[in-house]
Write a protein that holds these residues in place. Sequence first.
Motif, mmCIF file in Angstrom:
data_model
loop_
_atom_site.group_PDB
_atom_site.id
_atom_site.type_symbol
_atom_site.label_atom_id
_atom_site.label_comp_id
_atom_site.label_asym_id
_atom_site.label_seq_id
_atom_site.Cartn_x
_atom_site.Cartn_y
_atom_site.Cartn_z
ATOM 1 N N LEU A 148 37.298 38.935 53.438
ATOM 2 C CA LEU A 148 38.654 39.369 53.104
ATOM 3 C C LEU A 148 38.578 40.351 51.945
ATOM 4 N N LEU A 149 39.131 41.538 52.142
ATOM 5 C CA LEU A 149 39.217 42.552 51.087
ATOM 6 C C LEU A 149 40.679 42.713 50.697
ATOM 7 N N VAL A 150 40.980 42.566 49.391
ATOM 8 C CA VAL A 150 42.361 42.663 48.918
ATOM 9 C C VAL A 150 42.428 43.503 47.651
ATOM 10 N N GLN A 151 43.624 44.031 47.400
ATOM 11 C CA GLN A 151 43.939 44.728 46.158
ATOM 12 C C GLN A 151 45.195 44.059 45.585
ATOM 13 N N ASN A 152 45.891 44.738 44.693
ATOM 14 C CA ASN A 152 47.093 44.151 44.079
ATOM 15 C C ASN A 152 48.323 45.004 44.346
ATOM 16 N N GLU A 153 48.429 45.538 45.573
ATOM 17 C CA GLU A 153 49.607 46.333 45.926
ATOM 18 C C GLU A 153 50.478 45.631 46.962
ATOM 19 N N ILE A 154 50.210 44.352 47.239
ATOM 20 C CA ILE A 154 51.049 43.584 48.161
ATOM 21 C C ILE A 154 51.533 42.319 47.463
ATOM 22 N N SER A 155 52.599 41.726 48.005
ATOM 23 C CA SER A 155 53.094 40.457 47.478
ATOM 24 C C SER A 155 52.296 39.300 48.059
ATOM 25 N N SER A 156 52.494 38.116 47.498
ATOM 26 C CA SER A 156 51.862 36.863 47.940
ATOM 27 C C SER A 156 50.343 36.876 47.775
ATOM 28 N N LEU A 157 49.835 37.688 46.851
ATOM 29 C CA LEU A 157 48.385 37.766 46.672
ATOM 30 C C LEU A 157 47.769 36.433 46.231
ATOM 31 N N PRO A 214 46.845 47.720 41.165
ATOM 32 C CA PRO A 214 47.024 47.966 39.727
ATOM 33 C C PRO A 214 47.015 46.664 38.920
ATOM 34 N N ILE A 215 46.752 46.787 37.632
ATOM 35 C CA ILE A 215 46.764 45.629 36.746
ATOM 36 C C ILE A 215 48.198 45.354 36.309
ATOM 37 N N ASN A 216 48.706 44.181 36.630
ATOM 38 C CA ASN A 216 50.022 43.757 36.152
ATOM 39 C C ASN A 216 50.060 42.239 36.083
ATOM 40 N N GLU A 217 51.205 41.696 35.678
ATOM 41 C CA GLU A 217 51.290 40.255 35.455
ATOM 42 C C GLU A 217 51.083 39.448 36.727
ATOM 43 N N ASN A 218 51.416 40.012 37.886
ATOM 44 C CA ASN A 218 51.244 39.280 39.140
ATOM 45 C C ASN A 218 49.776 38.971 39.418
ATOM 46 N N LEU A 219 48.901 39.861 38.980
ATOM 47 C CA LEU A 219 47.471 39.676 39.219
ATOM 48 C C LEU A 219 46.953 38.413 38.546
ATOM 49 N N ILE A 234 34.039 41.216 42.827
ATOM 50 C CA ILE A 234 35.095 42.044 42.244
ATOM 51 C C ILE A 234 34.543 43.438 41.998
ATOM 52 N N ILE A 235 35.295 44.437 42.434
ATOM 53 C CA ILE A 235 34.907 45.845 42.257
ATOM 54 C C ILE A 235 36.024 46.512 41.471
ATOM 55 N N LEU A 236 35.708 47.038 40.288
ATOM 56 C CA LEU A 236 36.737 47.582 39.417
ATOM 57 C C LEU A 236 36.141 48.654 38.515
ATOM 58 N N ASN A 237 37.037 49.429 37.880
ATOM 59 C CA ASN A 237 36.551 50.440 36.948
ATOM 60 C C ASN A 237 36.641 49.927 35.517
ATOM 61 N N GLU A 238 36.120 50.700 34.598
ATOM 62 C CA GLU A 238 36.029 50.265 33.206
ATOM 63 C C GLU A 238 37.403 50.033 32.594
ATOM 64 N N ILE A 239 38.363 50.899 32.909
ATOM 65 C CA ILE A 239 39.717 50.745 32.365
ATOM 66 C C ILE A 239 40.341 49.445 32.857
ATOM 67 N N GLU A 240 40.185 49.160 34.143
ATOM 68 C CA GLU A 240 40.725 47.915 34.699
ATOM 69 C C GLU A 240 40.047 46.697 34.080
ATOM 70 N N GLY A 241 38.732 46.800 33.882
ATOM 71 C CA GLY A 241 37.998 45.699 33.282
ATOM 72 C C GLY A 241 38.502 45.378 31.885
ATOM 73 N N LYS A 242 38.748 46.402 31.087
ATOM 74 C CA LYS A 242 39.228 46.173 29.724
ATOM 75 C C LYS A 242 40.647 45.632 29.722
ATOM 76 N N ALA A 243 41.476 46.081 30.680
ATOM 77 C CA ALA A 243 42.839 45.563 30.777
ATOM 78 C C ALA A 243 42.844 44.090 31.180
ATOM 79 N N LEU A 244 41.910 43.705 32.029
ATOM 80 C CA LEU A 244 41.829 42.315 32.482
ATOM 81 C C LEU A 244 41.315 41.380 31.394
ATOM 82 N N THR A 245 40.404 41.854 30.571
ATOM 83 C CA THR A 245 39.731 40.979 29.615
ATOM 84 C C THR A 245 40.197 41.142 28.178
ATOM 85 N N GLY A 246 40.859 42.263 27.881
ATOM 86 C CA GLY A 246 41.211 42.550 26.494
ATOM 87 C C GLY A 246 40.035 43.016 25.670
#
Length: 306
Positions: A132-141, A161-166, A177-189
Amino acid sequence: MQVLSFGSLNLDYVYQVDHFVKKGETLASTGLQVFCGGKGLNQSLALQKAGISVRHAGVIGPDGQILVEMLEDAGVDCSLVQHVTEPRSGSAIIQRDLQGDNCIILYGGANKAVDEALVDRVLNEFHSGDYLLVQNEISSLPYLVRRAHERGMYIVLNPSPINENLFAVDFSMIDLIILNEIEGKALTGCTGDVEELLKRLCQVFPRAEIVLTLGEDGSMYHGNEGTIRERACRVHHVVDTTAAGDTFTGYYLAERIHGRSVAEALRTASLAASLAVTRKGASASIPRWDEVQQLSLGLQENVSIQ
C-alpha cells in the motif's frame, strides 16, 4: 502480490511567473497549462512506468474523468476509483518561476470524500504481503493505515503535505517512509544536521525503513541494510520540479519490488527524478523506464543532462 496506490487525483493549473506572488501583489502570468496531477496519481504513474502493475484507489468528481483516462492509458487499473457528483475533483494552483521552482495551493475536493466504507471496500481485495502506497492528500488516512496494517500489508508513506491530520496516523505501522529534508524537520521538530534528523526520524518511525531526499546533496537510506548514501544527479537546466519527489518515490519503490538493492534503487530513483525536472508538468514529466536506463548508460559515458 498486488500494489495499491490509494491517493489523490488532481487537475493541476500551472501558471508561469517571473517570481512567486507576494502579499498584496497582483502578478501577471506569462502562461497557463493544465495537467493531470495529484501525488497519488503521479506516484501511480511512476510505478507503472517503472514496470510495476498498479491498482489505484481514490475519488473523483464530475470533472475528473480525464484523470482516470490518463492513468488507464498508461496501464494503471482504476476499477477502484469512486466517482461522485459532488464536490468537484481535487485541484492545485501551481506557480512555476523562471528557475523551475514551484509553490502550490491545494484544493482537496473529492480527495476528501474518501470515507471508511470506501477504505473497507477497497482493502477487501488485498491481502497480507501486498503493498500500500499512501500520501496525505486524502481523508481517512489514519483509518486506511490501520486497516491495511491489520491485513498484513506493507505500508509505504510519503508524508506530504505535513499538517495536523498526518499526526493522527499511527507511525509505528509504517514499513517504509520516503520524504524530503523539509518534511523530515517538520515531522520531528529537528533543527540539527542530517545525522540528527535521521536519528529523530528513527524515533518517530520505530519500525520503518527511511529514505530521505536531500536535494543537491542526493539521498540516503537507513534501515535493515544499514545507512546508504547516493549522490545527486547533476542537472544543468531545471524546467519544473513539481513531480520530482513523486517520481523518486515511485521509482524507488518499484526498484525494491523488482528485487534491486537499496543502492541501486536510490540511484535509479535519482536518475528518474533528474529527468522529470527537465520537463514541464507533473504527470507529463515522469519518464519511462527505458528513458531512465538510457540516461544511466549515457552517464556512464559522461553524457550530461541538459
